[in-house]
Motif scaffolding. Structure first.
Motif, PDB file in Angstrom:
ATOM      1  N   ILE A 299      93.451  36.420  28.303  1.00  0.00           N
ATOM      2  CA  ILE A 299      93.256  37.771  28.817  1.00  0.00           C
ATOM      3  C   ILE A 299      92.023  37.699  29.703  1.00  0.00           C
ATOM      4  CG2 ILE A 299      92.719  40.164  28.268  1.00  0.00           C
ATOM      5  CD1 ILE A 299      94.156  39.745  25.588  1.00  0.00           C
ATOM      6  N   GLY A 300      92.187  38.042  30.960  1.00  0.00           N
ATOM      7  CA  GLY A 300      91.064  37.956  31.876  1.00  0.00           C
ATOM      8  C   GLY A 300      91.308  38.765  33.124  1.00  0.00           C
ATOM      9  N   LEU A 301      90.387  38.651  34.048  1.00  0.00           N
ATOM     10  CA  LEU A 301      90.520  39.323  35.329  1.00  0.00           C
ATOM     11  C   LEU A 301      91.570  38.624  36.168  1.00  0.00           C
ATOM     12  CD1 LEU A 301      86.739  39.820  36.176  1.00  0.00           C
ATOM     13  CD2 LEU A 301      88.337  41.539  35.346  1.00  0.00           C
ATOM     14  N   CYS A 302      92.121  39.355  37.093  1.00  0.00           N
ATOM     15  CA  CYS A 302      93.116  38.785  37.992  1.00  0.00           C
ATOM     16  C   CYS A 302      92.471  37.684  38.817  1.00  0.00           C
ATOM     17  CB  CYS A 302      93.664  39.879  38.887  1.00  0.00           C
ATOM     18  SG  CYS A 302      94.946  39.324  39.986  1.00  0.00           S
ATOM     19  N   GLY A 303      93.064  36.539  38.814  1.00  0.00           N
ATOM     20  CA  GLY A 303      92.532  35.412  39.571  1.00  0.00           C
ATOM     21  C   GLY A 303      93.578  34.860  40.513  1.00  0.00           C
ATOM     22  N   THR A 304      93.361  33.639  40.917  1.00  0.00           N
ATOM     23  CA  THR A 304      94.330  33.004  41.809  1.00  0.00           C
ATOM     24  C   THR A 304      95.612  32.720  41.038  1.00  0.00           C
ATOM     25  OG1 THR A 304      93.397  30.836  41.307  1.00  0.00           O
ATOM     26  CG2 THR A 304      92.571  31.955  43.266  1.00  0.00           C
TER      27      THR A 304
ATOM     28  N   LEU B 281      84.390  35.226  39.025  1.00  0.00           N
ATOM     29  CA  LEU B 281      85.628  35.922  39.333  1.00  0.00           C
ATOM     30  C   LEU B 281      85.387  37.342  39.822  1.00  0.00           C
ATOM     31  CD1 LEU B 281      88.633  35.656  39.512  1.00  0.00           C
ATOM     32  CD2 LEU B 281      88.792  36.216  37.107  1.00  0.00           C
ATOM     33  N   GLY B 282      84.524  38.087  39.139  1.00  0.00           N
ATOM     34  CA  GLY B 282      84.242  39.461  39.559  1.00  0.00           C
ATOM     35  C   GLY B 282      83.642  39.517  40.954  1.00  0.00           C
ATOM     36  N   ARG B 283      82.750  38.596  41.265  1.00  0.00           N
ATOM     37  CA  ARG B 283      82.151  38.526  42.603  1.00  0.00           C
ATOM     38  C   ARG B 283      83.225  38.202  43.637  1.00  0.00           C
ATOM     39  NH1 ARG B 283      77.335  36.723  45.401  1.00  0.00           N
ATOM     40  NH2 ARG B 283      77.947  36.617  47.579  1.00  0.00           N
ATOM     41  N   ASN B 284      84.073  37.233  43.318  1.00  0.00           N
ATOM     42  CA  ASN B 284      85.132  36.851  44.244  1.00  0.00           C
ATOM     43  C   ASN B 284      86.091  38.013  44.515  1.00  0.00           C
ATOM     44  OD1 ASN B 284      84.006  34.317  44.334  1.00  0.00           O
ATOM     45  ND2 ASN B 284      85.563  33.367  43.057  1.00  0.00           N
TER      46      ASN B 284
ATOM     47  N   ASN C 128      86.568  39.466  48.186  1.00  0.00           N
ATOM     48  CA  ASN C 128      87.903  39.404  48.787  1.00  0.00           C
ATOM     49  C   ASN C 128      88.371  40.776  49.265  1.00  0.00           C
ATOM     50  OD1 ASN C 128      88.058  36.644  48.384  1.00  0.00           O
ATOM     51  ND2 ASN C 128      89.241  36.821  46.492  1.00  0.00           N
ATOM     52  N   VAL C 129      88.118  41.810  48.467  1.00  0.00           N
ATOM     53  CA  VAL C 129      88.501  43.164  48.876  1.00  0.00           C
ATOM     54  C   VAL C 129      87.740  43.551  50.139  1.00  0.00           C
ATOM     55  CG1 VAL C 129      88.354  45.618  48.251  1.00  0.00           C
ATOM     56  CG2 VAL C 129      89.222  43.956  46.595  1.00  0.00           C
TER      57      VAL C 129
ATOM     58  N   GLN D 144      89.224  44.248  54.013  1.00  0.00           N
ATOM     59  CA  GLN D 144      88.971  45.505  54.714  1.00  0.00           C
ATOM     60  C   GLN D 144      88.106  45.298  55.958  1.00  0.00           C
ATOM     61  OE1 GLN D 144      87.634  48.553  51.969  1.00  0.00           O
ATOM     62  NE2 GLN D 144      89.310  48.150  50.570  1.00  0.00           N
ATOM     63  N   GLY D 145      87.731  44.040  56.230  1.00  0.00           N
ATOM     64  CA  GLY D 145      87.045  43.719  57.470  1.00  0.00           C
ATOM     65  C   GLY D 145      85.535  43.858  57.470  1.00  0.00           C
ATOM     66  N   PHE D 146      84.907  43.756  56.316  1.00  0.00           N
ATOM     67  CA  PHE D 146      83.447  43.810  56.278  1.00  0.00           C
ATOM     68  C   PHE D 146      82.913  42.920  55.166  1.00  0.00           C
ATOM     69  CE2 PHE D 146      84.899  47.258  53.530  1.00  0.00           C
ATOM     70  CZ  PHE D 146      84.106  47.118  52.412  1.00  0.00           C
TER      71      PHE D 146
END
Length: 134
Positions: A35-40, A89-92, A96-97, A101-103
């Motif tokens: 159980i974890g954050l969404c990753g690759t 992971l949280g930083r990535n 990525n978001v 979104q271009g910034f």
């Protein structure tokens, strides 16, 4: 979350692993699930969404943002931030978001623990400030 799960399923063995290593434990059949954050994505695994959690922004009490009810990532472009190091992971996910979104957000310092990040914010490092409070 772990306490509630353990209370509900006391016969189940729970272990907390770094997200970096737990996927390898699943692939090696040493543990049954992760159980974890969404990753690759990995074609050898099936990812099932369990839900979502909001991210929260912690700001210094002198920050202009204390008056806001919510903030978007794009609204943080002008502010200096402290964040986890790249590779976490949280930083990535945040990076990525932003990239999609271009910034990019301005990271002035990185720390590998939540307590360190909170201490930096409390000390006024990386916090967006209203000019009157500087």
């Amino acid at each position: 979350m772990f306490v509630d799960f353990k209370n509900r399923y006391p016969e189940t063995s729970l272990q907390a692993f770094s997200t970096i290593f737990v996927r390898e434990e699943v692939l090696a059949h040493k543990v049954d699930l992760e159980i974890g954050l969404c990753g690759t994505s990995d074609k050898r695994l099936v990812l099932l969404p369990l839900g979502s959690e909001p991210y929260e922004l912690f700001v210094h009490s002198g920050s202009e943002l204390t008056k806001w009810q919510a903030v978007t990532l794009e609204e943080l472009i002008q502010h200096a931030l402290v964040k986890y190091p790249k590779g976490y992971l949280g930083r990535n996910l945040v990076d990525n978001v932003c990239r999609e979104q271009g910034f990019e957000l301005n990271t002035v310092m990185e720390a590998g623990s939540a307590s360190s990040l909170l201490q930096l914010v409390e000390a006024g490092i990386g916090g967006p400030f209203n000019q009157k409070n500087c």
